[in-house]
Design a protein around this motif. Structure first.
Motif, PDB file in Angstrom:
ATOM      1  N   HIS A  73      69.400 -21.295  11.844  1.00 41.21           N
ATOM      2  CA  HIS A  73      68.178 -22.082  12.014  1.00 41.21           C
ATOM      3  C   HIS A  73      67.465 -22.257  10.678  1.00 41.21           C
ATOM      4  CE1 HIS A  73      67.854 -21.070  16.578  1.00 41.21           C
ATOM      5  NE2 HIS A  73      68.855 -21.873  16.298  1.00 41.21           N
ATOM      6  N   THR A  74      67.516 -21.237   9.851  1.00 42.15           N
ATOM      7  CA  THR A  74      66.918 -21.348   8.523  1.00 42.15           C
ATOM      8  C   THR A  74      67.688 -22.364   7.678  1.00 42.15           C
ATOM      9  OG1 THR A  74      66.261 -19.031   8.717  1.00 42.15           O
ATOM     10  CG2 THR A  74      66.113 -20.028   6.533  1.00 42.15           C
ATOM     11  N   ALA A  75      68.995 -22.420   7.838  1.00 42.33           N
ATOM     12  CA  ALA A  75      69.791 -23.422   7.118  1.00 42.33           C
ATOM     13  C   ALA A  75      69.389 -24.837   7.542  1.00 42.33           C
ATOM     14  CB  ALA A  75      71.282 -23.191   7.366  1.00 42.33           C
ATOM     15  N   PHE A  76      69.129 -25.027   8.830  1.00 44.13           N
ATOM     16  CA  PHE A  76      68.662 -26.338   9.291  1.00 44.13           C
ATOM     17  C   PHE A  76      67.302 -26.673   8.676  1.00 44.13           C
ATOM     18  CE2 PHE A  76      71.697 -25.753  12.824  1.00 44.13           C
ATOM     19  CZ  PHE A  76      72.336 -26.988  12.761  1.00 44.13           C
ATOM     20  N   MET A  77      66.454 -25.657   8.538  1.00 45.01           N
ATOM     21  CA  MET A  77      65.150 -25.894   7.906  1.00 45.01           C
ATOM     22  C   MET A  77      65.334 -26.276   6.441  1.00 45.01           C
ATOM     23  SD  MET A  77      62.940 -22.857   9.628  1.00 45.01           S
ATOM     24  CE  MET A  77      61.349 -23.407   9.064  1.00 45.01           C
ATOM     25  N   TRP A  78      66.266 -25.625   5.755  1.00 41.43           N
ATOM     26  CA  TRP A  78      66.555 -25.990   4.370  1.00 41.43           C
ATOM     27  C   TRP A  78      67.081 -27.427   4.289  1.00 41.43           C
ATOM     28  CZ3 TRP A  78      64.799 -24.592   0.041  1.00 41.43           C
ATOM     29  CH2 TRP A  78      64.548 -23.268  -0.282  1.00 41.43           C
ATOM     30  N   GLN A  79      67.937 -27.805   5.228  1.00 40.62           N
ATOM     31  CA  GLN A  79      68.476 -29.170   5.244  1.00 40.62           C
ATOM     32  C   GLN A  79      67.340 -30.185   5.360  1.00 40.62           C
ATOM     33  OE1 GLN A  79      71.448 -30.154   4.637  1.00 40.62           O
ATOM     34  NE2 GLN A  79      71.788 -32.109   5.614  1.00 40.62           N
ATOM     35  N   ASP A  80      66.407 -29.913   6.254  1.00 37.81           N
ATOM     36  CA  ASP A  80      65.258 -30.806   6.427  1.00 37.81           C
ATOM     37  C   ASP A  80      64.377 -30.808   5.178  1.00 37.81           C
ATOM     38  OD1 ASP A  80      63.731 -32.593   8.046  1.00 37.81           O
ATOM     39  OD2 ASP A  80      62.270 -30.974   8.349  1.00 37.81           O
ATOM     40  N   TRP A  81      64.208 -29.632   4.565  1.00 37.57           N
ATOM     41  CA  TRP A  81      63.396 -29.541   3.353  1.00 37.57           C
ATOM     42  C   TRP A  81      63.994 -30.410   2.249  1.00 37.57           C
ATOM     43  CZ3 TRP A  81      63.404 -28.221  -1.769  1.00 37.57           C
ATOM     44  CH2 TRP A  81      62.192 -27.865  -2.344  1.00 37.57           C
ATOM     45  N   TRP A  82      65.307 -30.301   2.021  1.00 39.02           N
ATOM     46  CA  TRP A  82      65.944 -31.087   0.964  1.00 39.02           C
ATOM     47  C   TRP A  82      65.948 -32.579   1.297  1.00 39.02           C
ATOM     48  CZ3 TRP A  82      66.437 -29.640  -3.763  1.00 39.02           C
ATOM     49  CH2 TRP A  82      66.526 -28.284  -4.063  1.00 39.02           C
ATOM     50  N   LYS A  83      66.051 -32.923   2.579  1.00 37.93           N
ATOM     51  CA  LYS A  83      65.981 -34.344   2.965  1.00 37.93           C
ATOM     52  C   LYS A  83      64.627 -34.923   2.572  1.00 37.93           C
ATOM     53  CE  LYS A  83      65.181 -35.781   7.147  1.00 37.93           C
ATOM     54  NZ  LYS A  83      65.253 -36.007   8.582  1.00 37.93           N
ATOM     55  N   ASN A  84      63.554 -34.193   2.857  1.00 40.05           N
ATOM     56  CA  ASN A  84      62.211 -34.642   2.482  1.00 40.05           C
ATOM     57  C   ASN A  84      62.026 -34.637   0.970  1.00 40.05           C
ATOM     58  OD1 ASN A  84      61.226 -35.158   5.075  1.00 40.05           O
ATOM     59  ND2 ASN A  84      60.837 -32.986   5.381  1.00 40.05           N
ATOM     60  N   PHE A  85      62.624 -33.680   0.297  1.00 42.78           N
ATOM     61  CA  PHE A  85      62.513 -33.595  -1.155  1.00 42.78           C
ATOM     62  C   PHE A  85      63.147 -34.822  -1.815  1.00 42.78           C
ATOM     63  CE2 PHE A  85      64.272 -32.372  -5.277  1.00 42.78           C
ATOM     64  CZ  PHE A  85      63.133 -31.908  -5.919  1.00 42.78           C
ATOM     65  N   TYR A  86      64.351 -35.156  -1.383  1.00 43.52           N
ATOM     66  CA  TYR A  86      65.044 -36.295  -1.995  1.00 43.52           C
ATOM     67  C   TYR A  86      64.448 -37.640  -1.598  1.00 43.52           C
ATOM     68  CZ  TYR A  86      68.654 -33.294  -3.901  1.00 43.52           C
ATOM     69  OH  TYR A  86      69.328 -32.359  -4.626  1.00 43.52           O
ATOM     70  N   SER A  87      63.769 -37.703  -0.472  1.00 44.47           N
ATOM     71  CA  SER A  87      63.117 -38.959  -0.087  1.00 44.47           C
ATOM     72  C   SER A  87      61.707 -39.044  -0.649  1.00 44.47           C
ATOM     73  CB  SER A  87      63.096 -39.101   1.432  1.00 44.47           C
ATOM     74  OG  SER A  87      62.322 -38.076   2.000  1.00 44.47           O
ATOM     75  N   GLU A  88      61.323 -38.060  -1.471  1.00 39.04           N
ATOM     76  CA  GLU A  88      60.043 -38.007  -2.181  1.00 39.04           C
ATOM     77  C   GLU A  88      58.839 -38.014  -1.247  1.00 39.04           C
ATOM     78  OE1 GLU A  88      60.027 -41.000  -5.185  1.00 39.04           O
ATOM     79  OE2 GLU A  88      61.788 -40.166  -6.179  1.00 39.04           O
ATOM     80  N   ARG A  89      58.981 -37.370  -0.116  1.00 36.11           N
ATOM     81  CA  ARG A  89      57.835 -37.168   0.773  1.00 36.11           C
ATOM     82  C   ARG A  89      57.162 -35.855   0.379  1.00 36.11           C
ATOM     83  NH1 ARG A  89      60.853 -37.963   6.420  1.00 36.11           N
ATOM     84  NH2 ARG A  89      61.749 -39.993   6.003  1.00 36.11           N
ATOM     85  N   THR A  90      55.910 -35.764   0.661  1.00 38.68           N
ATOM     86  CA  THR A  90      55.185 -34.547   0.292  1.00 38.68           C
ATOM     87  C   THR A  90      55.019 -33.591   1.475  1.00 38.68           C
ATOM     88  OG1 THR A  90      53.080 -35.649   0.718  1.00 38.68           O
ATOM     89  CG2 THR A  90      53.905 -35.679  -1.561  1.00 38.68           C
TER      90      THR A  90
END
Length: 155
Positions: A73-90
């Motif tokens: 579940h933490t890996a899924f959270m990391w996946q979502d974090w990096w998705k937002n990071f690369y799409s330049e959302r805050t």
């Protein structure tokens, strides 16, 4: 002379200096661990690298199926974090705190393992020590009794 008082409270495990440490052999975990599941989009490289590090931590030998599920579940959270990071959302900033807390619960850093009272030890330290055999003709040192020492010191 000190006055008698209340007996000291029993220290609960994990709440004081007397808490037990869990010693784990400092060798990478090679036992069974789940792979990252297939997604519609590929996993980010950072998440895959993180997962490979997490699944090889020596103290993973202590984990149950629920612990592995928590890590996934933490890996899924990391996946979502990096998705937002690369799409330049805050919005990814507020997820960072929860990821950090989860990683502390998993013991991913030395500080987190200290808080969890997990200590990595070298493999030769964990093995029980064998008593050394004296060579033939070699004299073993004897231990002096405390009574004889006290007698010598008292005069």
């Amino acid at each position: 002379m000190a006055l008698p008082g209340r007996a000291p409270k029993d220290v609960r495990l994990g709440r004081g200096l007397s808490a037990e440490w869990t010693e784990v052999t400092n060798t990478p975990y090679a036992g069974p661990s789940p792979d990252l599941p297939e997604l519609d989009l590929p996993w980010y490289r950072e998440v895959v690298e993180w997962w490979e590090l997490v699944r090889r931590m020596p103290h993973c030998e202590l984990w149950s199926d629920m612990d592995w599920q928590f890590a996934l579940h933490t890996a899924f959270m990391w996946q979502d974090w990096w998705k937002n990071f690369y799409s330049e959302r805050t919005v990814f900033a507020n997820k960072s705190t929860e990821i950090r807390r989860r990683e502390d619960q998993m013991g991913t850093t030395q500080e987190a393992r200290r808080k969890l009272r997990i200590r990595y030890v070298d493999p030769e330290v964990v093995a029980p020590a064998q008593p050394e055999q004296a060579a033939e003709g070699e004299k073993k040192a004897s231990v002096t009794s405390i009574a004889s020492r006290r007698g010598r010191l008292a005069g």
